[in-house]
Design a protein around this motif. Structure first.
Motif, PDB file in Angstrom:
ATOM      1  N   ALA A  32       0.833  -1.209   0.000  1.00 52.53           N
ATOM      2  CA  ALA A  32       0.000   0.000   0.000  1.00 52.53           C
ATOM      3  C   ALA A  32       0.862   1.252   0.000  1.00 52.53           C
ATOM      4  O   ALA A  32       0.543   2.243  -0.672  1.00 52.53           O
ATOM      5  N   MET A  33       1.970   1.224   0.750  1.00 49.18           N
ATOM      6  CA  MET A  33       2.878   2.369   0.769  1.00 49.18           C
ATOM      7  C   MET A  33       3.485   2.607  -0.611  1.00 49.18           C
ATOM      8  O   MET A  33       3.596   3.752  -1.078  1.00 49.18           O
ATOM      9  N   ASP A  34       3.875   1.525  -1.292  1.00 43.45           N
ATOM     10  CA  ASP A  34       4.439   1.666  -2.640  1.00 43.45           C
ATOM     11  C   ASP A  34       3.412   2.261  -3.600  1.00 43.45           C
ATOM     12  O   ASP A  34       3.748   3.098  -4.445  1.00 43.45           O
ATOM     13  N   THR A  59      -6.910   9.695  -3.842  1.00 45.62           N
ATOM     14  CA  THR A  59      -8.123   9.404  -3.070  1.00 45.62           C
ATOM     15  C   THR A  59      -7.928   9.731  -1.599  1.00 45.62           C
ATOM     16  O   THR A  59      -8.777  10.373  -0.960  1.00 45.62           O
ATOM     17  N   ILE A  60      -6.797   9.318  -1.035  1.00 39.48           N
ATOM     18  CA  ILE A  60      -6.532   9.579   0.384  1.00 39.48           C
ATOM     19  C   ILE A  60      -6.395  11.073   0.644  1.00 39.48           C
ATOM     20  O   ILE A  60      -6.947  11.605   1.618  1.00 39.48           O
ATOM     21  N   ILE A 328      -8.355   2.464   2.683  1.00 42.51           N
ATOM     22  CA  ILE A 328      -8.733   3.027   1.384  1.00 42.51           C
ATOM     23  C   ILE A 328      -7.810   2.487   0.296  1.00 42.51           C
ATOM     24  O   ILE A 328      -8.228   2.261  -0.845  1.00 42.51           O
ATOM     25  N   SER A 329      -6.558   2.240   0.653  1.00 44.14           N
ATOM     26  CA  SER A 329      -5.622   1.653  -0.313  1.00 44.14           C
ATOM     27  C   SER A 329      -6.134   0.310  -0.810  1.00 44.14           C
ATOM     28  O   SER A 329      -6.033  -0.002  -2.000  1.00 44.14           O
ATOM     29  N   ASP A 330      -6.684  -0.509   0.102  1.00 41.98           N
ATOM     30  CA  ASP A 330      -7.193  -1.817  -0.298  1.00 41.98           C
ATOM     31  C   ASP A 330      -8.313  -1.696  -1.337  1.00 41.98           C
ATOM     32  O   ASP A 330      -8.476  -2.570  -2.187  1.00 41.98           O
ATOM     33  N   LEU A 331      -9.093  -0.617  -1.250  1.00 45.79           N
ATOM     34  CA  LEU A 331     -10.200  -0.425  -2.183  1.00 45.79           C
ATOM     35  C   LEU A 331      -9.745   0.049  -3.555  1.00 45.79           C
ATOM     36  O   LEU A 331     -10.446  -0.157  -4.551  1.00 45.79           O
ATOM     37  N   VAL A 332      -8.577   0.683  -3.618  1.00 42.66           N
ATOM     38  CA  VAL A 332      -8.206   1.396  -4.838  1.00 42.66           C
ATOM     39  C   VAL A 332      -6.994   0.785  -5.546  1.00 42.66           C
ATOM     40  O   VAL A 332      -6.788   1.042  -6.726  1.00 42.66           O
ATOM     41  N   MET A 333      -6.203  -0.052  -4.854  1.00 39.15           N
ATOM     42  CA  MET A 333      -4.946  -0.520  -5.459  1.00 39.15           C
ATOM     43  C   MET A 333      -5.164  -1.258  -6.772  1.00 39.15           C
ATOM     44  O   MET A 333      -4.422  -1.039  -7.742  1.00 39.15           O
ATOM     45  N   HIS A 408     -15.414   5.658 -12.325  1.00 40.75           N
ATOM     46  CA  HIS A 408     -16.749   5.490 -11.726  1.00 40.75           C
ATOM     47  C   HIS A 408     -16.733   4.397 -10.653  1.00 40.75           C
ATOM     48  O   HIS A 408     -17.338   4.556  -9.588  1.00 40.75           O
ATOM     49  N   ILE A 409     -16.032   3.303 -10.922  1.00 34.34           N
ATOM     50  CA  ILE A 409     -15.919   2.238  -9.915  1.00 34.34           C
ATOM     51  C   ILE A 409     -15.245   2.778  -8.660  1.00 34.34           C
ATOM     52  O   ILE A 409     -15.664   2.500  -7.523  1.00 34.34           O
ATOM     53  N   LYS A 410     -14.196   3.567  -8.827  1.00 33.12           N
ATOM     54  CA  LYS A 410     -13.497   4.147  -7.681  1.00 33.12           C
ATOM     55  C   LYS A 410     -14.414   5.083  -6.899  1.00 33.12           C
ATOM     56  O   LYS A 410     -14.403   5.087  -5.658  1.00 33.12           O
ATOM     57  N   ASP A 411     -15.225   5.877  -7.622  1.00 34.04           N
ATOM     58  CA  ASP A 411     -16.169   6.775  -6.950  1.00 34.04           C
ATOM     59  C   ASP A 411     -17.145   5.996  -6.081  1.00 34.04           C
ATOM     60  O   ASP A 411     -17.425   6.364  -4.940  1.00 34.04           O
TER      61      ASP A 411
END
Length: 532
Positions: A32-34, A59-60, A328-333, A408-411
Motif C-alpha cells: 500500500a505504501m508503494d 483518493t486519500i 482506502i488503499s485496499d479499495l483502490v490498489m 466510476h468504480i473508484k467513486d
C-alpha cells in the motif's frame, strides 16, 4: 517467574505476533505504501510507457481535508456530557482540560493528521498516550552579577553552579558564573506510532486493549535509554538483526532518507526497545493480570503491575470480529494497476502514431537515415515506394470510456468523485436535485468513516488522556481558558463513568447555517406582520 523465563516468553510473543516484518499484514501495508508513492509495479518493459496513475494517493489526499475539517472545525474535538446535574461542573472542566492537553500541550492537529493518514493508507492507525517525566537541561553564563543577583540565582533549586569567579573593584563585588539549569517536566504525551512498531498476539481481539499481548517495539540508541533513566545498559545486544522494517524502508526510500547510521561509539549503538503490555500471571495466583514489561535487546529493564501507557487504534473500514480492518488503499490498489495499464496502452499507441514502424524494401533504403528520426530529416531511397508506414489503429474513444468507467468504480467504492474535487465543467448541465443527491451519497461515505473514527479511536483516545491525568497528576495545574486562569485537578473527577463523550461531526456548512437563519428570519417577520 524468573526474568529469564519472562524474557523467553516475551521473545516468543514478539516472534509470533501480527505486524512483525515477516507477517502477511506487513507485506500488505508495504505494498500500500508503494502504491501511495506511485512506485513502479515491476512489470515495466524497456522502451514502453511506465506511467503510474496515482489513484491511491489522490483518493486519500482528497478524503483528508474533509476528515480534518470535521474534527477540528469546532472549539472542542470532544465534549464530556454530564449524566446528572451534580456532574455539570466536572464535565465542563474535563472537556476544557482534556482538549487543552491535546491541542495546546501536544500537537493535536498533526497527531490527528498522521493518525488518520496511517489508517487510510495502512488499515489501522495507532496513537500512544503516556505520562512523560523528562528533564530539560541547559548551560548558561552570567557576568558582572551583584551579590543579590548571585544569591537569587544560586538559591534556585533548578540551578547547579559549575564555575564561579568573584572579583572586587573599588569596594564593589561582582560575580561571573557558569551554571546548569535542570527543569523537570511532567505531562501527558500523545504521539502517533508508525503501524510497523505495533505488535499484537496472533489472534487479536477487535478491541485492541483487550488483547493479551501488545508491544510498542522500536529502535533506540544507548544514549536515549540513559536519557529515559535506565543505567545498566552497557553491552546490550539485539535478539535479531538491526535492519529497518520493510514498511519503514518503503516510507523512507521515496526521497532516499532511508539511510542507516553506522554507530562508531557505544552511546550511539542501536538496540530494539520493546514496551510490552501483557496479560499473564507473574505473582503465581493463577490469574492473568495486566503488566508492563520494558525490554531492551536481550535484557529486561523494568516491569510494573498494570499498564503504564495505552495504545489506541482506529480503522476506516472495520471488519466484524477483527482488529485489522481495510484501508482506502485496499479499495483502490487494483484500480490503480488497471488504470495505469490502460494509460500505458494509450501512451504507447500515441508514441507509435507519432513515431511509428515502417516497412522498407531490403537494399532499396538507406537504413541509417530511416533509423534516425528527426524533424525535417531525409531518408534516401532508390525507389519511391521503398518505404511504407505501418499505421497502428488509434485506440480513441473506447479507451477513454474505459478510463471513465474505472473512475466510476473508484467513486462508488470510496465516495470520492470529481464533483467533490472542484467544479466540473458539466456540473451546471445537471439538474440541481440529481446533483445534490449524488453529492450527498458521496459525502455519506466519508461521513461514515468520520463517525467510525469518532466512535472508536477518537473517543478512546480522549478517555485515555483523562485516565492518564487522573492517575499521574498529583497537584493542580493552572491553565488559561477563555481569558481566565483556572485551576484543574483531575483527581476530583473521581468517576469517569459519570460522563459520556460526544464527538461532534464538525460545525456544519456555513452556507447551510446562514440559509437556516435567513429562513428563521422570514418566519419571524411573517409572525410579526400577523401581530405577534
Amino acid at each position: 517467574m524468573t526474568d529469564e523465563e519472562l524474557r523467553t516468553h516475551l521473545d516468543n510473543e514478539i516472534r509470533n505476533s501480527v505486524g512483525l516484518d515477516t507477517s502477511e499484514l506487513s507485506t500488505q501495508r508495504k505494498t500500500a505504501m508503494d502504491y501511495f508513492y506511485g512506485e513502479p509495479f515491476g512489470n515495466e518493459m524497456e522502451g514502453r510507457s511506465s506511467y503510474v496513475s496515482p489513484d491511491v494517493r489522490d483518493t486519500i489526499l482528497w478524503i483528508m481535508p474533509s476528515l480534518m475539517r470535521i474534527f477540528t472545525g469546532g472549539d472542542h474535538i470532544v465534549r464530556f456530557e454530564p449524566q446528572g446535574p451534580e456532574d455539570e461542573q466536572k464535565a465542563n472542566q474535563a472537556t476544557d482540560y482534556v482538549n487543552y492537553i491535546f491541542q495546546r500541550q501536544n500537537d493535536g492537529f498533526l497527531t490527528l493528521h498522521t493518525w488518520f493518514m496511517d489508517a487510510l493508507m495502512s488499515k489501522n492507525g495507532f496513537t500512544k498516550v503516556y505520562w512523560d517525566v523528562s528533564k530539560d537541561t541547559s548551560v548558561e553564563e552570567y557576568d558582572d552579577l551583584d551579590d543579590m543577583e548571585f544569591v537569587m540565582i544560586a538559591n534556585d533549586p533548578e540551578v547547579e553552579i559549575l564555575e564561579h569567579t568573584e572579583e572586587e573593584e573599588n569596594g564593589v563585588k561582582t560575580h561571573d558564573i557558569k551554571l546548569r539549569r535542570s527543569k523537570e517536566n511532567k505531562q501527558c504525551r500523545i504521539i502517533p506510532v508508525p503501524p510497523e512498531e505495533i505488535l499484537v498476539n496472533k489472534t487479536p481481539n477487535q478491541v485492541l486493549s483487550k488483547n493479551r499481548f501488545i508491544a510498542h517495539r522500536r529502535r533506540v540508541t544507548i544514549s536515549e535509554l540513559r536519557e529515559m533513566g535506565y543505567e545498566n545498559v552497557e553491552g546490550l545486544n539485539s535478539y535479531e538483526n538491526q535492519d529497518f522494517n520493510t514498511e519503514r524502508t518503503a516510507r523512507l526510500s521515496f526521497d532516499e532518507t532511508d539511510t542507516q547510521d553506522i554507530a562508531t561509539t557505544e552511546e550511539n549503538k542501536m538496540v530494539w526497545l520493546a514496551e510490552c503490555f501483557v496479560k499473564m500471571d507473574l505473582d503465581g495466583d493463577g490469574i492473568a493480570e495486566n503488566n508492563t514489561v520494558i525490554m531492551a535487546g536481550d535484557r529486561i529493564l523494568e516491569k510494573h503491575e498494570g499498564h503504564t501507557a495505552r495504545i489506541v487504534s482506529l480503522t476506516p473500514i472495520p471488519l466484524p470480529h477483527k482488529l485489522f480492518g481495510m484501508s482506502i488503499s485496499d479499495l483502490v490498489m487494483d484500480l490503480q494497476l488497471l488504470k495505469s495499464t490502460i494509460f500505458r496502452q494509450i501512451l504507447d499507441n500515441m508514441y507509435l502514431a507519432n513515431n511509428g514502424r515502417y516497412m522498407a524494401l531490403d537494399g532499396m533504403v538507406n537504413i541509417d537515415d530511416l533509423l534516425t528520426s528527426r524533424p525535417g530529416g531525409i531518408v534516401r531511397v532508390k525507389t519511391f515506394d521503398a518505404v511504407k508506414p505501418m499505421q497502428p489503429p488509434l485506440l480513441g474513444a473506447p479507451a477513454f470510456n474505459l478510463l471513465e468507467y474505472v473512475d466510476h468504480i473508484k467513486d462508488v467504492r470510496t465516495g470520492v468523485n470529481k464533483d467533490l474535487q472542484g467544479l466540473d465543467p458539466d456540473t451546471i448541465n445537471r439538474t440541481a436535485t440529481a446533483q445534490s443527491n449524488r453529492l450527498g451519497a458521496a459525502q455519506s461515505r466519508i461521513e461514515l468513516i468520520a463517525r467510525i473514527f469518532a466512535e472508536t479511536g477518537v473517543k478512546d483516545l480522549f478517555y485515555a488522556i483523562l485516565e492518564c491525568v487522573q492517575k499521574h497528576q498529583k497537584k493542580d495545574t493552572v491553565i488559561k481558558l477563555k481569558n481566565q486562569w483556572v485551576p484543574m485537578n483531575p483527581r476530583e473527577w473521581t468517576n469517569k463513568f459519570d460522563l459520556t463523550v460526544s464527538v461532534g461531526l464538525g460545525t456544519g456548512s456555513k452556507d447551510s447555517i446562514i440559509g437556516a437563519l435567513l429562513e428563521t428570519i422570514k418566519l419571524q417577520m411573517a409572525d410579526m406582520q400577523m401581530g405577534l
